[in-house]
Structure formats: structure tokens, C-alpha cells
Design a protein around this motif. Structure first.
Motif, PDB file in Angstrom:
ATOM      1  N   PHE A 195       8.420 -15.844  -0.046  1.00 44.69           N
ATOM      2  CA  PHE A 195       8.803 -14.874   1.064  1.00 44.69           C
ATOM      3  C   PHE A 195      10.227 -15.232   1.620  1.00 44.69           C
ATOM      4  O   PHE A 195      10.859 -14.268   2.251  1.00 44.69           O
ATOM      5  CB  PHE A 195       7.854 -15.034   2.204  1.00 44.69           C
ATOM      6  N   LYS A 255      12.704 -15.287  -0.122  1.00 49.92           N
ATOM      7  CA  LYS A 255      13.625 -14.354  -0.782  1.00 49.92           C
ATOM      8  C   LYS A 255      13.616 -12.823  -0.381  1.00 49.92           C
ATOM      9  O   LYS A 255      14.363 -12.190  -1.028  1.00 49.92           O
ATOM     10  CB  LYS A 255      13.720 -14.455  -2.491  1.00 49.92           C
ATOM     11  N   ARG A 256      12.941 -12.613   0.612  1.00 55.21           N
ATOM     12  CA  ARG A 256      12.932 -11.267   0.821  1.00 55.21           C
ATOM     13  C   ARG A 256      13.945 -10.764   1.965  1.00 55.21           C
ATOM     14  O   ARG A 256      14.931 -11.836   2.166  1.00 55.21           O
ATOM     15  CB  ARG A 256      11.553 -10.918   1.835  1.00 55.21           C
ATOM     16  N   GLU A 257      13.976  -9.888   2.398  1.00 56.47           N
ATOM     17  CA  GLU A 257      15.275  -9.145   3.296  1.00 56.47           C
ATOM     18  C   GLU A 257      15.839 -10.240   4.194  1.00 56.47           C
ATOM     19  O   GLU A 257      16.922 -10.478   4.375  1.00 56.47           O
ATOM     20  CB  GLU A 257      14.952  -7.987   3.681  1.00 56.47           C
ATOM     21  N   PRO A 293      -0.359  -5.472  -1.434  1.00 57.54           N
ATOM     22  CA  PRO A 293       1.117  -5.998  -1.356  1.00 57.54           C
ATOM     23  C   PRO A 293       0.928  -7.433  -0.860  1.00 57.54           C
ATOM     24  O   PRO A 293       0.188  -7.543   0.304  1.00 57.54           O
ATOM     25  CB  PRO A 293       1.586  -4.928  -0.220  1.00 57.54           C
ATOM     26  N   SER A 336       8.459 -12.915  -3.638  1.00 56.86           N
ATOM     27  CA  SER A 336       9.698 -12.367  -3.364  1.00 56.86           C
ATOM     28  C   SER A 336       9.985 -10.862  -3.500  1.00 56.86           C
ATOM     29  O   SER A 336      11.158 -10.227  -3.285  1.00 56.86           O
ATOM     30  CB  SER A 336      10.671 -13.190  -4.537  1.00 56.86           C
ATOM     31  N   GLY A 337       8.971 -10.322  -3.961  1.00 57.95           N
ATOM     32  CA  GLY A 337       8.882  -8.701  -3.891  1.00 57.95           C
ATOM     33  C   GLY A 337       8.194  -8.162  -5.147  1.00 57.95           C
ATOM     34  O   GLY A 337       8.035  -6.804  -5.180  1.00 57.95           O
ATOM     35  N   LEU A 338       8.255  -8.963  -6.260  1.00 55.37           N
ATOM     36  CA  LEU A 338       7.600  -8.228  -7.314  1.00 55.37           C
ATOM     37  C   LEU A 338       6.031  -7.917  -7.224  1.00 55.37           C
ATOM     38  O   LEU A 338       5.661  -8.690  -6.434  1.00 55.37           O
ATOM     39  CB  LEU A 338       7.621  -9.153  -8.517  1.00 55.37           C
ATOM     40  N   SER A 339       5.696  -6.923  -7.718  1.00 55.32           N
ATOM     41  CA  SER A 339       4.085  -6.766  -7.851  1.00 55.32           C
ATOM     42  C   SER A 339       3.607  -7.765  -8.772  1.00 55.32           C
ATOM     43  O   SER A 339       4.106  -8.284  -9.554  1.00 55.32           O
ATOM     44  CB  SER A 339       3.627  -5.357  -8.291  1.00 55.32           C
ATOM     45  N   TYR A 371       3.050  -9.464   1.019  1.00 55.94           N
ATOM     46  CA  TYR A 371       3.113 -10.027   2.407  1.00 55.94           C
ATOM     47  C   TYR A 371       2.255  -9.517   3.522  1.00 55.94           C
ATOM     48  O   TYR A 371       1.719 -10.294   4.303  1.00 55.94           O
ATOM     49  CB  TYR A 371       4.730  -9.404   2.981  1.00 55.94           C
ATOM     50  N   LYS A 372       2.184  -8.462   3.453  1.00 53.80           N
ATOM     51  CA  LYS A 372       0.880  -7.720   4.359  1.00 53.80           C
ATOM     52  C   LYS A 372      -0.292  -8.477   4.259  1.00 53.80           C
ATOM     53  O   LYS A 372      -1.199  -8.705   5.099  1.00 53.80           O
ATOM     54  CB  LYS A 372       0.735  -6.402   4.210  1.00 53.80           C
TER      55      LYS A 372
END
Lengths: 354, 354
Positions: free
Chosen positions: A212, A214-216, A337, A277-280, A339-340
Motif C-alpha cells: 500500500f 507504493k500507492r499514490e 480490490p 501496490s495496485g496490480l490485480s 485496498y478497499k
């Protein structure tokens, strides 16, 4: 001094050469058909190709065709084979077993038994023992926070040997324990092996919390990781006791200790990080597959969840008490998803186990 | 909606502004005499000087001279003061307390009570409550894996609120819990606070394992860290139950969860790393003192060991069952060599708790 045959010359099998040889045992290392290059290198006196580290010279090495010679006269045979190949290799091993030989295993995970049920690896081994040897081969299972290379480096290490036959566990402990490779024993095989398998599954969740970052916004999520760590322990406790195990291994080296280690680094964490970090999940798994990286935690999430649902069907646990495992399953197998899902998970998990 | 006064505008005190304000409470932040610059900055609409992050605008700020106004009419007063100053500040706070006000505390550790005994912080607060308010002020103690800055960032977080008065714990839970700041409640104050204090002590040991990497051979010691983590949990369980607490907080957020977080980073780990990498404890402590860094784990090792010896004297535990704490004491207070001591420790600890 004992004669000990290690079946499998990969990372963990070859690492065990160190304490076993230091203790003055006669140690034999058998390489599977995939280990030919490793055995070649060792015979040539080179470093082990996986560890880039030399093994002690005293070890006797055997190619896959030499299983009979490798096992002949052994007191202890230690299985150090990947979980998917364990059953097949053990079917060969049993051909050479004699009554009273101890079979150890460092392999961890789940697999399908002959009836198609998902079971822990002790079952995979036991069902392959011929009638004539039944109850004459004690099994000892190894768990705890133990990276193979650190055993070769002789870094202080503590592990657990589990066997329903405590004398067998103690014999193997006596053969292996050195000043720096320390061994505890337990009779609780179920809980020990459940933790050994599931810590990989839950570690994928810990990796997500690391990812997480590495997220925005670039925020560390150490609070999230600490919470997920706790809930993983709670769920391993529920699973272990539903299977008939006790709590001690969960809060001991096989559970808490190995989960801590696994959360520090490694492939399970790496998969989680990629997803965090964002990949599915499908993207992350495809990527690791492309790179030839096998992640034990991925099937462990599926197998663990199947086992949990079966236990729920039998009335041995309530599946709602495992929100973390359910959430990991949805993220990894249904591309929920991450994060959620983790945010919702923490809402459900907090207070769920007390 | 409640009126909530936070006593102490440092890292954790000001972080709590976030969930408490998000929930629509009236939140007041009182700065200690050392917090004047923080209150100045907040009043000027600037970032909090410690977090470099803005607080929500709705918070009302008060200077140290304004304690009466800050507490007037509050439903909950939360102590967020360093452990050494907690008693002194609370002596002022009690002057303004009214029956039925809840007192929360996020401070963790040990201190000397009026009789000179080393006690957990709940005792420090309780002995300062005037006779006329006795049993009319419920206390709620906060523990669990929770870095202050991540609360401000609204990172998913799970903590435990402990109170012998469960209704008080639930009131404070209701006031503070948001979608991302999750709160569990327990009546086990003893075990919760023991873990909150001792996790800092044991984390110094985890840091040493990290520091060993920096020694001549450059070997990671993740196995050692995993083992020390496990043994720390085992010893917190022994200490907590000897004091009359239960196991749930030890294996929950205040124990396992916060130890995991504390082992990831922070000053306690940093002290351990310095020692692990080769400095003697006296050198490492002197160096951190020079840099103005306070390490809670350092006194916690001494206080924890004193408490353990007192419990042993009372026949409530056997001091031999705490080899890790004893070893940490010897390393930190008697300059025992860290690497050799940890190696010996692991020999003693393995199998000691089962």
C-alpha cells in the motif's frame, strides 16, 4: 551418531546438511531428477547453486537414480521435496523403508489425498505407507522460523519438531540440534502443520499492507500490517483447534514465529506487495508465473479456505469467524480490490475473535 | 457526540484528533509546557511540527496555562503525556475532573508509585485520584499496533481499549471508532498494559537480530529475529498471567500486534540494531542520548526485570522461565556481549516455555 538421508537437494534439504554433519552424523543427500546440476556441482566441490554457499565436504551425494543406495541402512530419512511432488517422491521412498526408520519432513502445505480431499501433508505421506510398515514408521514434521540459507550460515535458529511419537521427535532432535540450530519438540502435529501451511497464505495479506506504501499517497501502512498479523494469528488458532490441534504451536515457533519471519521478506510477501501496490491479483500472479516464481501462499489461500468450508460444514467452526481468510480468498481468486477489501476486513476483524 | 479533551499535543495526542473529530466530537487539544511551539503552529494554521501534517481545523487548542478551560465540561479526558511526566501532569488534571468523566490514556510503560514500587501506569493514575472522586472516574487504556502519524493519514488501524469498566471502554470506543480507526474493547487492563510496556523492552532484542547483519560476515539473522519474537510473546504471557491478567491481549493487538509493529522500525529497534551491530550497550545508549533520542525500551527492560523479580519473590513466577528478559537485562545493563548472549539465550529459550 546416526545415518541420515535427505531426500531433495534444494534449499532446505541441503541446508540441513550443516547441523546434521556438525553433530557427527553420516549425512547423505539425494537429489531429485530436477537436482542433477546441484549434485554435479557438489560432487565437483563447488558452491551449492541455489545458496551460492559450500556444503560441508563430509556429505555423501546421490543422483536421483541412486535412491536405494542413499536410503540403505539409514536411521532417519528426511523429505525435503516441494509440496506438489512430495507424494510422488515418497511413493518411491517407501520402497526402501525398513521398520523403525524415522521419516522427517520439512515440506509444508496442503495437497489432495487419494480421495480428493484437501489435507495437510502428513496425510499425504501416511496414506502412502504400505500395510506391512503401518505404525512402524514414525513421522516427524519440521516447522518454525527458518530460512534455509541462514541454517547454512549457522545463524542462531530455533525450530519445532512435531510428532505424535515423541521419542521419534526426540531422536531427530538429538541428531540435529547444535549450539546454533535449536530444536523444540511437540506432539501436536496438526497445529504445527496447519500453521506451517497457513502462514504462507496469511503472509500474502501482510505483503499487501507493505505494498500500500507504493500507492499514490505514499503512506506506510505499518498499523495495517500489525493488525493483519494479529488477525492472522487469531484465525490460525481457530483453524488449528477446529482440526483438533492445540494453541501452543500457533503462538509458538510454527505460528507466530514463522509468520513474523515470512512477513519480513520472500515470495509470499512479494505477491502481496504487488497486489497492494495496485496490480490485480490475476496480473500479479501472471507476472510472477512469467518470471518462474512459485508462491506457496497462493494455493494455500484456496486450500485453506476449502478446508475451512469443509470444517464449517462439519460444524467444527463458523466460517464468519474467518473474515481475513475469506477476504484474502476474494482478493486472490475473485480479483476483489485489495485496498478497499483490507479496509473492510479490518472493520470485520476488529473484535471478531474475542 | 462527546466533548473530548486531549492532554498533551505530542505525536499520539494530536493524532487522535483525527478519528475523534471525524466522528463529530468536540475535540480540545491541551499542550503541555513543552508543547508551546506546537500550539503556536496549530493556532497559526500550520502543520503539526512533529508530524509535518495538518490537523483538522475544528480542533480547539489550549496552552498549558489553560487546563481548566480545556477540561471544563468534557466527557472524556485522554492523557497523552510521556510516561515519566504522566503522574505530575495528572496531578493537575485531577483538580478539574468531575464524577463520571472518563479518563483515557495512551501512555505506556512503568513508573514508581508513591511507595517506590515499580508499577504499570494505571496505578500511577489511580493513586492520584482524590478520595472524593474514587470509583467515580473510570479509566480506559489504549494499546495495539498504532503509529501516530498513520492515524493522521487515516491508514486502516486496529487498537484495543481496555477498562475494568466495560461501559467506559465502549463509550470511548463509540466516540473514537471510524471506518479506518477500529477499536476493540477488553476488561483485561493488566495484560493489555503489561504488553504495551514490555513490547518496547523485547523489541530491543528484535533490533539486535537486525543489527547482527552489520557484523563482519554480513549475514541476515531473520531466523534469530523470528525466534526472539516468539520467545518475547511467551515471556509476555508469563508476566501478564503472573500479574493476574489473561492471555487474550498477549496474543492480540496489544501483544503480538504491537510487537510486530515495533519490530519493524522505531527507536527501540534502533537501539537494538546499534548494539547488534557491535556497539556495547553503554556506547549505544550514550550515542542516542547525545542525539536527544529517548528509548522507552531501555528503562522498560530494567523495570520489567524488577517487576519479574518481585513476582518471583512472591512465588507468582519462576525467574528461570524468563531467559530472554534476563539476557536483555544483562546485555543492556551489564554490557554482556550481545551476539554471544543471544546465541546462549536461544539455547535456553528453545523449549523453555512449553
Amino acid at each position: 551418531m546416526a545415518k541420515i538421508t535427505i531426500i531433495g537437494a534444494g534449499a532446505m534439504g541441503s541446508a540441513l546438511v550443516m547441523p546434521l554433519t556438525r553433530n557427527g552424523n553420516e549425512v547423505r543427500l539425494w537429489g531429485s531428477p530436477l537436482d542433477d546440476e546441484i549434485i554435479d556441482a557438489l560432487k565437483a566441490g563447488e558452491n551449492h547453486p541455489k545458496h551460492k554457499f559450500p556444503l560441508l565436504k563430509d556429505v555423501k551425494t546421490f543422483y536421483s537414480t541412486q535412491m536405494k543406495e542413499a536410503i540403505d541402512g539409514a536411521d532417519i530419512v528426511i523429505m525435503a521435496i516441494t509440496s506438489d511432488a512430495l507424494g510422488d517422491v515418497f511413493e518411491q521412498v517407501v520402497l526402501y523403508l525398513q521398520p523403525g526408520m524415522i521419516v522427517g519432513s520439512v515440506t509444508k502445505g496442503f495437497n489432495s489425498d487419494h480421495n480428493g480431499n484437501i489435507v495437510l501433508l502428513p496425510e499425504i505421506l501416511k496414506e502412502r505407507v504400505p500395510e506391512v510398515l503401518k505404525d512402524k514408521i514414525p513421522f516427524v514434521f519440521v516447522a518454525g522460523p527458518c530460512k534455509a540459507i541462514e541454517v547454512l550460515w549457522e545463524v542462531p535458529t530455533s525450530v519445532t519438531y512435531a510428532s505424535t511419537n515423541i521419542e521419534a521427535a526426540k531422536s531427530m532432535q538429538k541428531a540435529a540440534m547444535t549450539n546454533v540450530y535449536r530444536v523444540d519438540v511437540t506432539t501436536d502435529v496438526i497445529s504445527t502443520e496447519l500453521c506451517a501451511a497457513m502462514k504462507n497464505a496469511y503472509c500474502v495479506g501482510l505483503g499487501m499492507a507493505e505494498g500500500f506504501f507504493k500507492r499514490e499517497k505514499g503512506y506506510l501502512h505499518k498499523n495495517t500490517k500489525g493488525a493483519l498479523f494479529t488477525f492472522a494469528l487469531s484465525e490460525m488458532a481457530i483453524l488449528a483447534t477446529a482440526l483438533g490441534g492445540t494453541l501452543a504451536p500457533v503462538y509458538g515457533l510454527p505460528g507466530a514465529g514463522d509468520l513474523e519471519l515470512t512477513g519480513e521478506a520472500g515470495r509470499n510477501r512479494m505477491l502481496g506487495e504487488a497486489i497492494g501496490s495496485g496490480l490485480s491479483a490475476s496480473q500479479a500472479i501472471a507476472k510472477m508465473k512469467d518470471e518462474g516464481i512459485t508462491v506457496e501462499g497462493y494455493p494455500a489461500i484456496n486450500f485453506g479456505y476449502l478446508v475451512a468450508k469443509e470444517l464449517a460444514k462439519q460444524g467444527k467452526l463458523q466460517i464468519e469467524r474467518l473474515p481475513l481468510l475469506k477476504g484474502l480468498y476474494e482478493i486472490l481468486y475473485e480479483d476483489a480490490p485489495a485496498y478497499k477489501s483490507v479496509e473492510l476486513l479490518l472493520q470485520e476483524c476488529t473484535g471478531a475473535y474475542s
